[in-house]
Write a protein that holds these residues in place. Sequence first.
Motif, PDB file in Angstrom:
ATOM      1  N   ALA A 186       0.821  -1.062  -0.008  1.00  0.00           N
ATOM      2  CA  ALA A 186       0.545   0.021   0.114  1.00  0.00           C
ATOM      3  C   ALA A 186       1.021   1.303   0.034  1.00  0.00           C
ATOM      4  O   ALA A 186       2.252   0.898   0.840  1.00  0.00           O
ATOM      5  CB  ALA A 186      -1.132   0.007   1.344  1.00  0.00           C
ATOM      6  N   SER A 187       0.341   1.974  -0.728  1.00  0.00           N
ATOM      7  CA  SER A 187       1.608   3.449  -1.136  1.00  0.00           C
ATOM      8  C   SER A 187       0.371   4.664  -0.683  1.00  0.00           C
ATOM      9  O   SER A 187      -0.521   4.949  -0.593  1.00  0.00           O
ATOM     10  CB  SER A 187       2.477   3.520  -2.479  1.00  0.00           C
ATOM     11  N   VAL A 188       1.557   5.554  -0.248  1.00  0.00           N
ATOM     12  CA  VAL A 188       1.094   6.955   0.313  1.00  0.00           C
ATOM     13  C   VAL A 188       2.291   8.283  -0.438  1.00  0.00           C
ATOM     14  O   VAL A 188       2.801   7.940   0.229  1.00  0.00           O
ATOM     15  CB  VAL A 188       0.159   6.974   1.760  1.00  0.00           C
ATOM     16  N   THR A 189       1.496   9.408  -0.691  1.00  0.00           N
ATOM     17  CA  THR A 189       2.101  10.421  -1.727  1.00  0.00           C
ATOM     18  C   THR A 189       2.934  11.202  -0.569  1.00  0.00           C
ATOM     19  O   THR A 189       0.864  11.974   0.065  1.00  0.00           O
ATOM     20  CB  THR A 189       2.112  10.487  -2.784  1.00  0.00           C
ATOM     21  N   VAL A 190       3.659  11.731  -0.055  1.00  0.00           N
ATOM     22  CA  VAL A 190       3.243  13.115   0.698  1.00  0.00           C
ATOM     23  C   VAL A 190       3.641  14.306  -0.248  1.00  0.00           C
ATOM     24  O   VAL A 190       4.802  14.571  -0.365  1.00  0.00           O
ATOM     25  CB  VAL A 190       3.907  13.254   2.043  1.00  0.00           C
ATOM     26  N   THR A 191       3.199  15.280  -0.672  1.00  0.00           N
ATOM     27  CA  THR A 191       3.380  16.011  -2.361  1.00  0.00           C
ATOM     28  C   THR A 191       4.502  17.004  -1.175  1.00  0.00           C
ATOM     29  O   THR A 191       4.273  17.764   0.117  1.00  0.00           O
ATOM     30  CB  THR A 191       1.653  17.213  -2.467  1.00  0.00           C
ATOM     31  N   ALA A 192       4.962  17.823  -2.204  1.00  0.00           N
ATOM     32  CA  ALA A 192       5.701  18.547  -1.532  1.00  0.00           C
ATOM     33  C   ALA A 192       5.012  19.809  -1.383  1.00  0.00           C
ATOM     34  O   ALA A 192       6.220  21.147  -0.728  1.00  0.00           O
ATOM     35  CB  ALA A 192       7.000  19.157  -3.088  1.00  0.00           C
ATOM     36  N   SER A 193       3.494  20.121  -1.449  1.00  0.00           N
ATOM     37  CA  SER A 193       3.508  21.964  -1.539  1.00  0.00           C
ATOM     38  C   SER A 193       2.645  21.302   0.303  1.00  0.00           C
ATOM     39  O   SER A 193       1.980  21.916   0.656  1.00  0.00           O
ATOM     40  CB  SER A 193       1.859  21.875  -1.918  1.00  0.00           C
ATOM     41  N   ALA A 194       3.275  19.741   0.559  1.00  0.00           N
ATOM     42  CA  ALA A 194       2.133  19.711   2.538  1.00  0.00           C
ATOM     43  C   ALA A 194       3.061  20.547   3.879  1.00  0.00           C
ATOM     44  O   ALA A 194       4.129  20.891   3.480  1.00  0.00           O
ATOM     45  CB  ALA A 194       2.399  17.825   2.747  1.00  0.00           C
ATOM     46  N   LYS A 195       2.321  20.734   4.356  1.00  0.00           N
ATOM     47  CA  LYS A 195       2.873  21.730   4.934  1.00  0.00           C
ATOM     48  C   LYS A 195       2.937  21.492   6.542  1.00  0.00           C
ATOM     49  O   LYS A 195       2.161  19.931   7.352  1.00  0.00           O
ATOM     50  CB  LYS A 195       2.246  23.249   5.326  1.00  0.00           C
ATOM     51  N   LEU A 196       2.888  21.696   8.226  1.00  0.00           N
ATOM     52  CA  LEU A 196       2.689  21.438   9.503  1.00  0.00           C
ATOM     53  C   LEU A 196       1.955  21.866   9.432  1.00  0.00           C
ATOM     54  O   LEU A 196       1.321  22.347   9.336  1.00  0.00           O
ATOM     55  CB  LEU A 196       4.166  21.823   9.863  1.00  0.00           C
ATOM     56  N   PRO A 197       0.967  20.596  10.357  1.00  0.00           N
ATOM     57  CA  PRO A 197      -0.005  20.682  10.746  1.00  0.00           C
ATOM     58  C   PRO A 197       0.379  21.621  12.377  1.00  0.00           C
ATOM     59  O   PRO A 197       1.711  22.762  12.737  1.00  0.00           O
ATOM     60  CB  PRO A 197      -0.461  19.783  11.364  1.00  0.00           C
ATOM     61  N   LEU A 198      -0.417  23.436  12.138  1.00  0.00           N
ATOM     62  CA  LEU A 198      -0.231  24.248  13.215  1.00  0.00           C
ATOM     63  C   LEU A 198       0.291  23.252  14.430  1.00  0.00           C
ATOM     64  O   LEU A 198      -0.297  22.226  15.099  1.00  0.00           O
ATOM     65  CB  LEU A 198      -1.902  24.672  14.024  1.00  0.00           C
ATOM     66  N   PRO A 199       0.653  24.049  15.874  1.00  0.00           N
ATOM     67  CA  PRO A 199       1.293  23.962  16.923  1.00  0.00           C
ATOM     68  C   PRO A 199       0.977  22.992  17.998  1.00  0.00           C
ATOM     69  O   PRO A 199      -0.591  23.584  17.678  1.00  0.00           O
ATOM     70  CB  PRO A 199       2.549  25.030  17.265  1.00  0.00           C
ATOM     71  N   LEU A 200       1.156  22.550  18.968  1.00  0.00           N
ATOM     72  CA  LEU A 200       0.611  22.342  19.508  1.00  0.00           C
ATOM     73  C   LEU A 200      -0.127  23.615  20.723  1.00  0.00           C
ATOM     74  O   LEU A 200       1.180  24.146  21.026  1.00  0.00           O
ATOM     75  CB  LEU A 200       0.562  21.028  20.560  1.00  0.00           C
ATOM     76  N   PRO A 201      -0.845  24.412  20.818  1.00  0.00           N
ATOM     77  CA  PRO A 201      -0.962  25.450  21.986  1.00  0.00           C
ATOM     78  C   PRO A 201       0.064  25.448  23.261  1.00  0.00           C
ATOM     79  O   PRO A 201      -0.563  24.008  24.283  1.00  0.00           O
ATOM     80  CB  PRO A 201      -1.936  25.741  22.272  1.00  0.00           C
TER      81      PRO A 201
END
Length: 353
Positions: A250-265
Motif C-alpha cells: 500500500a502506498s501514500v505520497t506526501v506532496t511537496a506543498s504539504a505543510k506542518l499542522p498548527l502547533p499545540l497551544p
Amino acid sequence: MNVIPALLHDKQRIAPVMVLWFLMAGCASQGPVRPPSLHLPAAVHGLTATRVGDAIDLAWTNPTRTTDGVSLTAKHSAGAMQAEVCRAEAFTTANCTPIAHLPATAGGSGGYHDVLPSSFAEGNVRTIVYRVRLVNSAGNGAGWTEVKSLAGVAPAIITGLRAQPVAQGILVQWQPGEDGVMLRVSRGKDATHSTLLAASDASTGKQSQKSSSGTVDTGGHVGEEQRYTVFRRCTVSLGGESFLMDSDPASVTVTASAKLPLPLPPTSLEALANTLSTPEVDLVWQPPDDAGVTGYRVYREESGATTLLTQEPLRGFTYADKSVSNGHSYRYWVASMNGTGEQRSSAVSVTLP
C-alpha cells in the motif's frame, strides 16, 4: 678407416627416428580429440523466488557458456535461446511441463512474474517449487535449477495508510494488524530508489503479535515529495527452512506543498499582578509537547482592543508586561508558533488594584 660409408650408415638409422619424433610432436600439438558440442546452455544460477501478495517473482542470471564450455555467443553455438519455467507443489519426474517460455540472452538477467492461480493462492501456507532452465534453438537444455517459495493465503494488505508532516519529520500511520510491518520510503519523485525505513518481523502462529500502527520518518521534511510504501511480512518455517511472505504493498505520497499542522497551544497560563513597585503583570505558562514549536507570542486585550506585546517571538516560558496601569483590567493569552502558523492558549484575566 673409410668415414663416408659410416656416416651414410648412421643417417640411415637416424632418419626413421626423426620422422617418428616429428609425427609424435605433431600429435601432441593437436591435443585429445573432443566430441562435438551438444550446444546445451549450462544451468542458470542465482535463482530466487519472492512471494508478494498473490504472485511470486522469480529472478536469475543466465549462463555464458554451454555444458561443453563453448561460449553461448559463438557463431554456431546454441542459437536463439529460451528460458523455461515450471511450477508444482512437488515434482515427481526429472522433466516437467513449462508454464512459461521466455526469450533469453547469454549472461543476462532473467525473471518471471507468476500470478498464482487460486489453487496456489488459497488454503494453508505450504511450499511451492519452481524449475528454470535454458534451452537452445532446437528446444534442448541441460538440467533444471530449482527454488522453493510459499503457496497459500498471503498476509492482508495494509489499510488506513496516511502520512503527514510533523515536527520530527513525516508521520506514517496505518491500521494495526497481525504480522510484521515493513516500510520503505522514496524521497523525491524518483521512486526507483527506495530505502528500508522501519521493520518489525513477527512469525505466524503462536508467536504472532500485534504490530505497530505507525512510525515517524525523522529524515522526512516538508517541501519535498516523498512516497511511502508499507506492506505486511510474515516469516514461515516449513521443513526446517525459513521463508518470507509479503502482502501486496500500500502506498501514500506526501506532496511537496504539504505543510506542518498548527502547533499545540501552551497550557496552564497564569497571570499575576505585581504592585510592589512599578505596576506589571507577570505571565508564566507550560510549553506544549511539540518539538516543532519555534517560539511564543504574547497578546493582551483591554476594552476590546488586542495588542501584540512581543514583536519578536519568545523562546522562554515567562513574560513581564510593564505597560500596565493600576486600576485597569487586562486579558492575556499566549500563542505557540511554527512554520505554518500559531495556536493560542486559553485566556486569563487580571485586574490591578
